[in-house]
Design a protein around this motif. Structure first.
Motif, PDB file in Angstrom:
ATOM      1  N   LEU A  99     -39.882  16.525  28.565  1.00 31.21           N
ATOM      2  CA  LEU A  99     -40.959  16.059  29.447  1.00 31.21           C
ATOM      3  C   LEU A  99     -40.466  15.966  30.895  1.00 31.21           C
ATOM      4  O   LEU A  99     -41.209  16.250  31.843  1.00 31.21           O
ATOM      5  N   ALA A 100     -39.207  15.555  31.079  1.00 30.04           N
ATOM      6  CA  ALA A 100     -38.647  15.466  32.421  1.00 30.04           C
ATOM      7  C   ALA A 100     -38.558  16.846  33.072  1.00 30.04           C
ATOM      8  O   ALA A 100     -38.811  16.996  34.275  1.00 30.04           O
ATOM      9  N   ILE A 101     -38.208  17.864  32.276  1.00 31.10           N
ATOM     10  CA  ILE A 101     -38.176  19.235  32.810  1.00 31.10           C
ATOM     11  C   ILE A 101     -39.581  19.652  33.237  1.00 31.10           C
ATOM     12  O   ILE A 101     -39.764  20.310  34.265  1.00 31.10           O
ATOM     13  N   GLU A 102     -40.582  19.250  32.462  1.00 31.79           N
ATOM     14  CA  GLU A 102     -41.967  19.559  32.831  1.00 31.79           C
ATOM     15  C   GLU A 102     -42.334  18.848  34.138  1.00 31.79           C
ATOM     16  O   GLU A 102     -43.007  19.418  35.005  1.00 31.79           O
ATOM     17  N   ALA A 103     -41.890  17.599  34.300  1.00 31.73           N
ATOM     18  CA  ALA A 103     -42.154  16.868  35.541  1.00 31.73           C
ATOM     19  C   ALA A 103     -41.504  17.567  36.735  1.00 31.73           C
ATOM     20  O   ALA A 103     -42.079  17.614  37.835  1.00 31.73           O
ATOM     21  N   MET A 104     -40.311  18.127  36.527  1.00 34.70           N
ATOM     22  CA  MET A 104     -39.630  18.857  37.598  1.00 34.70           C
ATOM     23  C   MET A 104     -40.431  20.101  37.991  1.00 34.70           C
ATOM     24  O   MET A 104     -40.519  20.454  39.177  1.00 34.70           O
ATOM     25  N   HIS A 105     -41.012  20.768  37.004  1.00 33.02           N
ATOM     26  CA  HIS A 105     -41.864  21.929  37.300  1.00 33.02           C
ATOM     27  C   HIS A 105     -43.107  21.497  38.087  1.00 33.02           C
ATOM     28  O   HIS A 105     -43.503  22.149  39.056  1.00 33.02           O
ATOM     29  N   ASN A 106     -43.730  20.410  37.638  1.00 32.73           N
ATOM     30  CA  ASN A 106     -44.952  19.947  38.307  1.00 32.73           C
ATOM     31  C   ASN A 106     -44.670  19.547  39.751  1.00 32.73           C
ATOM     32  O   ASN A 106     -45.495  19.788  40.641  1.00 32.73           O
ATOM     33  N   HIS A 107     -43.528  18.934  40.001  1.00 32.49           N
ATOM     34  CA  HIS A 107     -43.175  18.550  41.369  1.00 32.49           C
ATOM     35  C   HIS A 107     -43.055  19.779  42.272  1.00 32.49           C
ATOM     36  O   HIS A 107     -43.452  19.741  43.439  1.00 32.49           O
ATOM     37  N   ARG A 108     -42.525  20.862  41.734  1.00 32.11           N
ATOM     38  CA  ARG A 108     -42.363  22.103  42.509  1.00 32.11           C
ATOM     39  C   ARG A 108     -43.651  22.917  42.564  1.00 32.11           C
ATOM     40  O   ARG A 108     -43.707  23.952  43.206  1.00 32.11           O
ATOM     41  N   ARG A 109     -44.678  22.440  41.830  1.00 27.84           N
ATOM     42  CA  ARG A 109     -45.969  23.133  41.779  1.00 27.84           C
ATOM     43  C   ARG A 109     -45.811  24.574  41.296  1.00 27.84           C
ATOM     44  O   ARG A 109     -46.349  25.529  41.874  1.00 27.84           O
ATOM     45  N   VAL A 110     -45.019  24.736  40.238  1.00 26.78           N
ATOM     46  CA  VAL A 110     -44.829  26.055  39.645  1.00 26.78           C
ATOM     47  C   VAL A 110     -45.342  26.031  38.208  1.00 26.78           C
ATOM     48  O   VAL A 110     -45.579  24.964  37.625  1.00 26.78           O
ATOM     49  N   SER A 111     -45.506  27.193  37.640  1.00 29.39           N
ATOM     50  CA  SER A 111     -46.079  27.331  36.303  1.00 29.39           C
ATOM     51  C   SER A 111     -45.225  26.629  35.238  1.00 29.39           C
ATOM     52  O   SER A 111     -43.993  26.662  35.279  1.00 29.39           O
ATOM     53  N   THR A 112     -45.904  26.002  34.294  1.00 31.71           N
ATOM     54  CA  THR A 112     -45.216  25.391  33.143  1.00 31.71           C
ATOM     55  C   THR A 112     -45.459  26.202  31.876  1.00 31.71           C
ATOM     56  O   THR A 112     -45.389  25.670  30.774  1.00 31.71           O
ATOM     57  N   ALA A 113     -45.749  27.503  32.051  1.00 24.74           N
ATOM     58  CA  ALA A 113     -46.082  28.344  30.897  1.00 24.74           C
ATOM     59  C   ALA A 113     -44.972  28.336  29.840  1.00 24.74           C
ATOM     60  O   ALA A 113     -45.233  28.317  28.640  1.00 24.74           O
ATOM     61  N   GLY A 114     -43.704  28.348  30.298  1.00 27.58           N
ATOM     62  CA  GLY A 114     -42.599  28.330  29.345  1.00 27.58           C
ATOM     63  C   GLY A 114     -42.603  27.091  28.480  1.00 27.58           C
ATOM     64  O   GLY A 114     -42.274  27.135  27.292  1.00 27.58           O
ATOM     65  N   LEU A 115     -43.002  25.966  29.069  1.00 23.93           N
ATOM     66  CA  LEU A 115     -43.044  24.705  28.323  1.00 23.93           C
ATOM     67  C   LEU A 115     -44.266  24.597  27.431  1.00 23.93           C
ATOM     68  O   LEU A 115     -44.314  23.736  26.555  1.00 23.93           O
ATOM     69  N   GLN A 116     -45.263  25.435  27.684  1.00 24.62           N
ATOM     70  CA  GLN A 116     -46.440  25.429  26.817  1.00 24.62           C
ATOM     71  C   GLN A 116     -46.195  26.211  25.527  1.00 24.62           C
ATOM     72  O   GLN A 116     -47.005  26.146  24.599  1.00 24.62           O
ATOM     73  N   ASP A 117     -45.095  26.957  25.474  1.00 27.98           N
ATOM     74  CA  ASP A 117     -44.784  27.748  24.281  1.00 27.98           C
ATOM     75  C   ASP A 117     -44.495  26.814  23.111  1.00 27.98           C
ATOM     76  O   ASP A 117     -43.618  25.946  23.194  1.00 27.98           O
ATOM     77  N   LYS A 118     -45.243  26.980  22.033  1.00 28.39           N
ATOM     78  CA  LYS A 118     -45.119  26.083  20.879  1.00 28.39           C
ATOM     79  C   LYS A 118     -43.701  26.064  20.319  1.00 28.39           C
ATOM     80  O   LYS A 118     -43.257  25.067  19.748  1.00 28.39           O
TER      81      LYS A 118
END
Length: 294
Positions: free
Chosen positions: A69-88
């Motif tokens: 989740l923290a890695i996802e927060a880092m992506h959101n802060h940079r305003r970049v795609s989280t597509a990799g984290l959406q992978d099941k």
């Protein structure tokens, strides 16, 4: 203002211990793998980082979960795609780690179910924003606290109204106000002469999945509309009606119908929504018997 205070707690900064720790582990992986983890991270890079943490760190399963989740927060802060984290498959790795350690993520629902429910709830047009926030906060309480929805939401039965969780039943347990104890009333406790069971909830790195963050937002929304009394139930609709199990059940069923109507693939061996089977307290006896036959 109060809003600024809470926003500052959830801003991306190095005081967040999960983000600070996972950044350190990503740097370690880069040194070992001789690769750079560029943002946005692909599924391939993310899976290697998660596997590195599983194989080299003696993490509690919940800590690994928070690190992702923290890695996802880092992506959101940079305003970049989280597509990799959406992978099941990323979350399958986390789930597998829970199973290896012999720990269940939740007796109520799994992570993919929680994310699916959030997507459907945001897309739903039948609830106002306040009601949507109240339902989502209740589901987060259930997930992170490993509490059955039926333990703190009343059913249609008038005798179940004592299951209502009031604002006075929520205690702040830390100076930063990001750890709370919920005093959940239960029939078993009352029979044993105990007033309530205590469930502890902690802050999570990603605000949208954090029960404390959403609880505070719900309080602010309700308090702007009408002054909140501590004896009032937490989970009420804007109309004043209680959020009950049948309402949650209706939402789960409607979301499943929308999923099928949109052409999503459904496992034909299951006649009941995966969302509902993850929450058995929402099933009728007939549906439970039907599920047992398939």
């Amino acid at each position: 203002s109060n809003n600024n205070y809470y926003d500052s707690l959830y801003n991306y900064d190095w005081s967040d211990s999960n983000i600070k720790s996972v950044h350190h582990h990503i740097c370690d992986w880069e040194n070992v793998a001789r690769k750079k983890a560029h943002f946005p991270m692909s599924y391939q890079v993310l899976s290697q980082i998660v596997l590195y943490m599983i194989e080299n760190l003696n993490l509690a399963p919940s800590t690994l979960h928070d690190y992702v989740l923290a890695i996802e927060a880092m992506h959101n802060h940079r305003r970049v795609s989280t597509a990799g984290l959406q992978d099941k498959r990323i979350w399958d790795l986390v789930q597998g780690y829970y199973e290896i350690k012999g720990v269940g993520t939740s007796e109520i629902m799994d992570w993919s179910t929680l994310r699916q429910f959030r997507r459907e709830l945001i897309a739903d047009t039948t609830l106002c924003y306040e009601d949507e926030k109240a339902v989502w906060t209740a589901v987060l309480f259930s997930y992170w606290g490993r509490i059955r929805l039926g333990d703190f939401l009343p059913s249609d039965d008038h005798h179940s109204l004592d299951k209502r969780l009031a604002w006075k039943d929520i205690d702040r347990r830390s100076k930063d106000r990001l750890t709370v104890d919920l005093h959940i009333p239960s029939q078993e406790d009352r029979d044993a002469g105990i007033s309530s069971a205590v469930k502890r909830l902690h802050r999570r790195s990603l605000p949208k999945y954090c029960p404390i963050y959403n609880l505070d937002r719900l309080y602010e929304i309700k308090n702007r509309r009408t002054h909140i009394r501590q004896s009032e139930p937490v989970f009420k609709l804007e109309s004043g009606r209680f959020i009950r199990l049948p309402l949650i059940r209706q939402l789960f069923q409607r979301f499943e119908e929308n999923r099928r109507a949109s052409g999503s693939k459904t496992d034909r061996t299951h006649r009941i929504s995966p969302l509902l089977t993850a929450n058995p307290e929402l099933l009728t006896e007939a549906e439970i018997r039907s599920a047992a036959r398939h």
